[in-house]
Scaffold this motif. Structure first.
Motif, PDB file in Angstrom:
ATOM      1  N   GLU A 101       1.736 -15.087  -6.009  1.00  0.00           N
ATOM      2  CA  GLU A 101       1.202 -15.822  -4.867  1.00  0.00           C
ATOM      3  C   GLU A 101       0.776 -14.861  -3.756  1.00  0.00           C
ATOM      4  OE1 GLU A 101       3.020 -19.015  -1.741  1.00  0.00           O
ATOM      5  OE2 GLU A 101       3.698 -19.189  -3.820  1.00  0.00           O
ATOM      6  N   LEU A 102       1.588 -13.847  -3.514  1.00  0.00           N
ATOM      7  CA  LEU A 102       1.268 -12.890  -2.474  1.00  0.00           C
ATOM      8  C   LEU A 102       0.036 -12.065  -2.836  1.00  0.00           C
ATOM      9  CD1 LEU A 102       3.752 -11.172  -0.260  1.00  0.00           C
ATOM     10  CD2 LEU A 102       1.900  -9.831  -1.158  1.00  0.00           C
ATOM     11  N   VAL A 103      -0.077 -11.618  -4.072  1.00  0.00           N
ATOM     12  CA  VAL A 103      -1.237 -10.827  -4.511  1.00  0.00           C
ATOM     13  C   VAL A 103      -2.510 -11.656  -4.408  1.00  0.00           C
ATOM     14  CG1 VAL A 103      -2.347  -9.744  -6.507  1.00  0.00           C
ATOM     15  CG2 VAL A 103       0.018  -9.194  -5.957  1.00  0.00           C
ATOM     16  N   LEU A 104      -2.465 -12.894  -4.840  1.00  0.00           N
ATOM     17  CA  LEU A 104      -3.651 -13.749  -4.745  1.00  0.00           C
ATOM     18  C   LEU A 104      -4.076 -13.936  -3.296  1.00  0.00           C
ATOM     19  CD1 LEU A 104      -2.843 -16.415  -7.471  1.00  0.00           C
ATOM     20  CD2 LEU A 104      -4.720 -14.759  -7.499  1.00  0.00           C
ATOM     21  N   ASP A 105      -3.120 -14.129  -2.400  1.00  0.00           N
ATOM     22  CA  ASP A 105      -3.439 -14.268  -0.988  1.00  0.00           C
ATOM     23  C   ASP A 105      -4.022 -12.963  -0.442  1.00  0.00           C
ATOM     24  OD1 ASP A 105      -3.467 -15.814   1.448  1.00  0.00           O
ATOM     25  OD2 ASP A 105      -1.794 -14.571   2.129  1.00  0.00           O
ATOM     26  N   LEU A 106      -3.460 -11.854  -0.834  1.00  0.00           N
ATOM     27  CA  LEU A 106      -3.963 -10.552  -0.417  1.00  0.00           C
ATOM     28  C   LEU A 106      -5.413 -10.361  -0.849  1.00  0.00           C
ATOM     29  CD1 LEU A 106      -3.563  -7.567   0.572  1.00  0.00           C
ATOM     30  CD2 LEU A 106      -2.856  -7.081  -1.760  1.00  0.00           C
ATOM     31  N   LEU A 107      -5.705 -10.673  -2.103  1.00  0.00           N
ATOM     32  CA  LEU A 107      -7.055 -10.485  -2.624  1.00  0.00           C
ATOM     33  C   LEU A 107      -8.061 -11.403  -1.923  1.00  0.00           C
ATOM     34  CD1 LEU A 107      -6.285 -10.041  -6.415  1.00  0.00           C
ATOM     35  CD2 LEU A 107      -6.931  -8.270  -4.781  1.00  0.00           C
ATOM     36  N   GLU A 108      -7.616 -12.574  -1.485  1.00  0.00           N
ATOM     37  CA  GLU A 108      -8.496 -13.477  -0.747  1.00  0.00           C
ATOM     38  C   GLU A 108      -8.760 -12.988   0.673  1.00  0.00           C
ATOM     39  OE1 GLU A 108      -7.101 -17.507  -0.652  1.00  0.00           O
ATOM     40  OE2 GLU A 108      -6.958 -17.610  -2.835  1.00  0.00           O
ATOM     41  N   ARG A 109      -7.750 -12.397   1.287  1.00  0.00           N
ATOM     42  CA  ARG A 109      -7.857 -12.009   2.694  1.00  0.00           C
ATOM     43  C   ARG A 109      -8.524 -10.649   2.905  1.00  0.00           C
ATOM     44  NH1 ARG A 109      -4.181 -14.721   6.235  1.00  0.00           N
ATOM     45  NH2 ARG A 109      -3.067 -16.314   5.096  1.00  0.00           N
ATOM     46  N   VAL A 110      -8.320  -9.739   1.999  1.00  0.00           N
ATOM     47  CA  VAL A 110      -8.859  -8.394   2.166  1.00  0.00           C
ATOM     48  C   VAL A 110     -10.134  -8.292   1.344  1.00  0.00           C
ATOM     49  CG1 VAL A 110      -8.409  -5.935   1.914  1.00  0.00           C
ATOM     50  CG2 VAL A 110      -6.545  -7.462   2.517  1.00  0.00           C
ATOM     51  N   GLU A 111     -11.260  -8.394   2.029  1.00  0.00           N
ATOM     52  CA  GLU A 111     -12.558  -8.361   1.346  1.00  0.00           C
ATOM     53  C   GLU A 111     -12.737  -7.063   0.586  1.00  0.00           C
ATOM     54  OE1 GLU A 111     -15.896  -9.140   3.841  1.00  0.00           O
ATOM     55  OE2 GLU A 111     -14.866 -10.755   4.876  1.00  0.00           O
ATOM     56  N   LYS A 112     -12.316  -6.014   1.184  1.00  0.00           N
ATOM     57  CA  LYS A 112     -12.564  -4.698   0.610  1.00  0.00           C
ATOM     58  C   LYS A 112     -11.229  -3.963   0.493  1.00  0.00           C
ATOM     59  CE  LYS A 112     -15.345  -0.645   1.581  1.00  0.00           C
ATOM     60  NZ  LYS A 112     -16.235  -0.012   2.537  1.00  0.00           N
ATOM     61  N   LEU A 113     -10.703  -3.891  -0.702  1.00  0.00           N
ATOM     62  CA  LEU A 113      -9.429  -3.204  -0.908  1.00  0.00           C
ATOM     63  C   LEU A 113      -9.595  -1.691  -0.940  1.00  0.00           C
ATOM     64  CD1 LEU A 113      -7.565  -5.325  -3.602  1.00  0.00           C
ATOM     65  CD2 LEU A 113      -6.913  -4.974  -1.240  1.00  0.00           C
ATOM     66  N   ASP A 114     -10.794  -1.218  -0.752  1.00  0.00           N
ATOM     67  CA  ASP A 114     -11.059   0.207  -0.841  1.00  0.00           C
ATOM     68  C   ASP A 114     -10.144   1.015   0.081  1.00  0.00           C
ATOM     69  OD1 ASP A 114     -12.490   2.428  -1.825  1.00  0.00           O
ATOM     70  OD2 ASP A 114     -13.744   2.431  -0.036  1.00  0.00           O
ATOM     71  N   HIS A 115      -9.444   1.953  -0.515  1.00  0.00           N
ATOM     72  CA  HIS A 115      -8.528   2.842   0.187  1.00  0.00           C
ATOM     73  C   HIS A 115      -7.448   2.077   0.947  1.00  0.00           C
ATOM     74  CE1 HIS A 115     -11.770   5.770  -0.662  1.00  0.00           C
ATOM     75  NE2 HIS A 115     -10.711   6.509  -0.933  1.00  0.00           N
ATOM     76  N   THR A 116      -6.621   1.386   0.169  1.00  0.00           N
ATOM     77  CA  THR A 116      -5.503   0.605   0.692  1.00  0.00           C
ATOM     78  C   THR A 116      -4.200   1.162   0.143  1.00  0.00           C
ATOM     79  OG1 THR A 116      -6.830  -1.401   0.878  1.00  0.00           O
ATOM     80  CG2 THR A 116      -4.443  -1.697   0.704  1.00  0.00           C
ATOM     81  N   ILE A 117      -3.198   1.253   0.993  1.00  0.00           N
ATOM     82  CA  ILE A 117      -1.855   1.654   0.563  1.00  0.00           C
ATOM     83  C   ILE A 117      -0.928   0.476   0.802  1.00  0.00           C
ATOM     84  CG2 ILE A 117       0.093   3.211   0.921  1.00  0.00           C
ATOM     85  CD1 ILE A 117      -1.928   5.273   1.989  1.00  0.00           C
ATOM     86  N   ILE A 118      -0.155   0.126  -0.223  1.00  0.00           N
ATOM     87  CA  ILE A 118       0.825  -0.955  -0.123  1.00  0.00           C
ATOM     88  C   ILE A 118       2.208  -0.345  -0.330  1.00  0.00           C
ATOM     89  CG2 ILE A 118       1.650  -3.121  -1.099  1.00  0.00           C
ATOM     90  CD1 ILE A 118      -1.241  -3.604  -2.088  1.00  0.00           C
ATOM     91  N   PHE A 119       3.094  -0.540   0.639  1.00  0.00           N
ATOM     92  CA  PHE A 119       4.469  -0.074   0.529  1.00  0.00           C
ATOM     93  C   PHE A 119       5.356  -1.231   0.091  1.00  0.00           C
ATOM     94  CE2 PHE A 119       2.697   3.000   3.523  1.00  0.00           C
ATOM     95  CZ  PHE A 119       3.126   4.195   2.952  1.00  0.00           C
ATOM     96  N   CYS A 120       6.074  -1.039  -1.016  1.00  0.00           N
ATOM     97  CA  CYS A 120       6.940  -2.070  -1.595  1.00  0.00           C
ATOM     98  C   CYS A 120       8.407  -1.677  -1.450  1.00  0.00           C
ATOM     99  CB  CYS A 120       6.604  -2.254  -3.080  1.00  0.00           C
ATOM    100  SG  CYS A 120       4.948  -2.893  -3.358  1.00  0.00           S
ATOM    101  N   PRO A 121       9.315  -2.632  -1.645  1.00  0.00           N
ATOM    102  CA  PRO A 121      10.736  -2.348  -1.449  1.00  0.00           C
ATOM    103  C   PRO A 121      11.386  -1.509  -2.551  1.00  0.00           C
ATOM    104  CG  PRO A 121      10.423  -4.652  -2.014  1.00  0.00           C
ATOM    105  CD  PRO A 121       9.066  -4.055  -1.833  1.00  0.00           C
ATOM    106  N   ASN A 122      10.842  -1.536  -3.775  1.00  0.00           N
ATOM    107  CA  ASN A 122      11.451  -0.759  -4.862  1.00  0.00           C
ATOM    108  C   ASN A 122      10.436  -0.527  -5.980  1.00  0.00           C
ATOM    109  OD1 ASN A 122      11.584  -3.049  -6.763  1.00  0.00           O
ATOM    110  ND2 ASN A 122      13.217  -3.810  -5.447  1.00  0.00           N
TER     111      ASN A 122
END
Length: 114
Positions: A10-31
């Motif tokens: 659900e979070l990834v789908l929302d991310l892909l909808e909101r961020v038009e251009k994922l070019d050069h994106t860093i995602i920090f995750c908990p583990n």
């Protein structure tokens, strides 16, 4: 806007909808487990197995190889835990997403500051 997500999908789908251009994106995750799940989901939903690349201590690729793929645009997203906390300058980064809490102002500044 705060929103609670019931799954990483659900979070990834929302991310892909909101961020038009994922070019050069860093995602920090908990583990590391979440890094691998999020990387897989981004690549699945983007329809390209090279869109996102994991960056953590258990991957087989050398750090330089991962960073080269990111810098060249071959991979648009790096999904990491803390391996990018300090010592790496990545000025071409357009988006930084904290998929985990960062309580330390110093760590936040190292990850996000320019």
């Amino acid at each position: 806007m705060l929103r609670r997500y019931n799954s990483n999908d659900e979070l990834v789908l929302d991310l892909l909808e909101r961020v038009e251009k994922l070019d050069h994106t860093i995602i920090f995750c908990p583990n590391i487990e979440i890094v691998d799940q999020v990387t897989e989901l981004i690549n699945f939903y983007a329809g390209d197995e090279n869109t996102a690349i994991p960056f953590h201590s258990k991957i087989d690729e050398a750090d330089d190889s991962v960073l080269a793929k990111y810098n060249s645009g071959q991979s648009k997203v790096i999904v990491a835990v803390g391996k990018l906390n300090e010592g790496i300058d990545m000025p071409q980064t357009n988006n930084v997403i904290f998929w985990r809490e960062t309580e330390s102002p110093t760590i936040f500044q190292q990850q996000f500051g320019r």
